[in-house]
Design an enzyme around this catalytic site. Structure first.
Site, PDB file in Angstrom:
ATOM      1  N   LEU A   1      10.652 -20.634  -4.443  1.00 33.66           N
ATOM      2  CA  LEU A   1       9.730 -19.698  -4.053  1.00 33.66           C
ATOM      3  C   LEU A   1       8.569 -19.987  -4.680  1.00 33.66           C
ATOM      4  CD1 LEU A   1       9.035 -17.326  -2.270  1.00 33.66           C
ATOM      5  CD2 LEU A   1       9.568 -15.954  -4.075  1.00 33.66           C
TER       6      LEU A   1
ATOM      7  N   ASP B   1       0.765  -1.137   0.056  1.00 36.53           N
ATOM      8  CA  ASP B   1      -0.064  -0.144   0.106  1.00 36.53           C
ATOM      9  C   ASP B   1       1.043   1.308  -0.028  1.00 36.53           C
ATOM     10  OD1 ASP B   1      -2.312   1.406   0.161  1.00 36.53           O
ATOM     11  OD2 ASP B   1      -3.039   1.135   2.168  1.00 36.53           O
TER      12      ASP B   1
ATOM     13  N   HIS C   1       2.979   3.115  -9.128  1.00 34.11           N
ATOM     14  CA  HIS C   1       2.767   1.940  -9.122  1.00 34.11           C
ATOM     15  C   HIS C   1       4.050   1.528 -10.049  1.00 34.11           C
ATOM     16  CE1 HIS C   1      -1.199   1.881  -7.604  1.00 34.11           C
ATOM     17  NE2 HIS C   1      -1.773   2.585  -8.574  1.00 34.11           N
TER      18      HIS C   1
HETATM   19  C1  FPP Z   1      -1.928   0.184  -3.178  1.00 34.51           C
HETATM   20  O1  FPP Z   1      -1.576   1.726  -3.450  1.00 34.51           O
HETATM   21  C2  FPP Z   1      -1.384  -0.428  -4.461  1.00 34.51           C
HETATM   22  C3  FPP Z   1      -2.025  -0.892  -5.449  1.00 34.51           C
HETATM   23  C4  FPP Z   1      -3.504  -1.091  -5.626  1.00 34.51           C
HETATM   24  C5  FPP Z   1      -1.317  -1.810  -6.551  1.00 34.51           C
HETATM   25  C6  FPP Z   1      -0.298  -2.423  -6.323  1.00 34.51           C
HETATM   26  C7  FPP Z   1       0.529  -2.782  -7.440  1.00 34.51           C
HETATM   27  C8  FPP Z   1       2.089  -2.763  -7.493  1.00 34.51           C
HETATM   28  C9  FPP Z   1       3.001  -2.409  -6.417  1.00 34.51           C
HETATM   29  C10 FPP Z   1       2.565  -2.957  -8.769  1.00 34.51           C
HETATM   30  C11 FPP Z   1       2.896  -4.487  -8.852  1.00 34.51           C
HETATM   31  C12 FPP Z   1       2.189  -4.949 -10.019  1.00 34.51           C
HETATM   32  C13 FPP Z   1       1.912  -6.276 -10.427  1.00 34.51           C
HETATM   33  C14 FPP Z   1       1.325  -6.416 -11.506  1.00 34.51           C
HETATM   34  C15 FPP Z   1       2.712  -7.228  -9.486  1.00 34.51           C
HETATM   35  P1  FPP Z   1      -2.493   2.640  -3.531  1.00 34.51           P
HETATM   36  O2  FPP Z   1      -2.464   3.028  -5.077  1.00 34.51           O
HETATM   37  O3  FPP Z   1      -3.762   2.157  -2.933  1.00 34.51           O
HETATM   38  O4  FPP Z   1      -1.680   3.769  -2.730  1.00 34.51           O
HETATM   39  P2  FPP Z   1      -2.501   4.843  -1.908  1.00 34.51           P
HETATM   40  O5  FPP Z   1      -3.315   4.227  -0.850  1.00 34.51           O
HETATM   41  O6  FPP Z   1      -1.511   5.721  -1.516  1.00 34.51           O
HETATM   42  O7  FPP Z   1      -3.412   5.721  -2.803  1.00 34.51           O
END
Ligand code: FPP
Length: 241
Positions: free
Chosen positions: A122, A11, A28
């Site tokens: 893994l 997150d 992201h």
């Molecule tokens: C949450 O942060 C993150 C996500 C919804 C996406 C997570 C994806 C990645 C880390 C990329 C990896 C991708 C793959 C396909 C493995 P948020 O966007 O909710 O952040 P915020 O809470 O600060 O808005």
């Protein structure tokens, strides 16, 4: 002691980007670098299972542009990173509601899983279009069908049977749960399987979550005594070893 299975809510990508006056999708992209580092570290530490939540069922309601970006990111990982994943002897699994994904992505996922199915390193599980409610609902549906077809009766329903119908049926439950970015919620992630998991929260945003942060979480885990409902004395007496 190291956890056998680590599950992570990655997150804070959006807030990381906003703090830098960048679009959310830049967060992201930076998050993918953290994914690479953490996967590599888990391979090196010989962690058995790593589950990463990359897209929740609730994330479908995000702006169309962000949803498309995350879909493309997943597709590109299945196309471009899969070779590296395979070389690392990683066995890849995707859990979640695939019926909502476009046909091309569904196909890429199936190919990636097939390619790595016999790898012995893994086990990397990516939760994509996943939610705990969805998982438990699907399990209930499977059990209902078995009852309807007279293969089991309602008295056969047990926690073990439910467990066997869930997305993580073939894996040990997570020992350590990590959520970055300061939120202290499960947000409909693995609801059933986190029943006895040690929960670790850090304020660090996911793009800043590196190996040093992982080490902190592992130290936290090593300091916990997991009793699974028993007492400390019973554990020390080896009754539940
Ligand atoms: C949450 O942060 C993150 C996500 C919804 C996406 C997570 C994806 C990645 C880390 C990329 C990896 C991708 C793959 C396909 C493995 P948020 O966007 O909710 O952040 P915020 O809470 O600060 O808005």
């Amino acid at each position: 002691m190291l956890p056998r299975h680590i599950a992570i809510i990655m997150d804070g990508n959006g807030r990381w980007a906003t703090q830098r006056f960048m679009p959310r999708i830049a967060g992201h992209k930076a998050g993918v670098d953290s994914v690479r580092k953490i996967v590599k570290a888990c391979v090196e530490k010989k962690i058995e299972v790593l589950t990463l939540w990359a897209f929740g069922n609730e994330n479908w309601k995000r702006p169309q542009q962000e949803v498309s970006f995350l879909m493309n990111l997943m597709t590109s990982m299945m196309e471009n990173e899969i070779k590296k994943i395979h070389e690392e002897n990683i066995q890849l699994h995707i859990i979640g509601d695939r019926s909502r994904l476009d046909k091309n992505l569904q196909q890429k996922i199936a190919q990636a899983e097939q390619l790595t199915a016999n790898n012995s390193g893994l086990k990397l599980i990516i939760a994509f279009s996943y939610s705990g409610y969805w998982d438990i609902t699907e399990a209930m549906r499977k059990i209902a069908v078995e009852i309807q077809e007279n293969r089991i009766t309602p008295t056969d329903i047990s926690p073990e049977l439910i467990q066997q119908k869930l997305a993580l049926a073939n894996f040990p439950d997570p020992d350590l749960f990590i959520r970055s970015s300061g939120e202290q919620r499960l947000s409909n992630f693995l609801l059933w399987n986190l029943a006895y998991t040690e929960l670790y929260f850090t304020n660090v945003f996911w793009p800043d979550f590196d190996v040093a942060e992982l080490e902190k979480a592992l130290l936290f885990f090593a300091s916990r005594e997991r009793r699974f409902g028993a007492t400390s004395e019973q554990l020390q007496a080896g009754q539940y070893a």
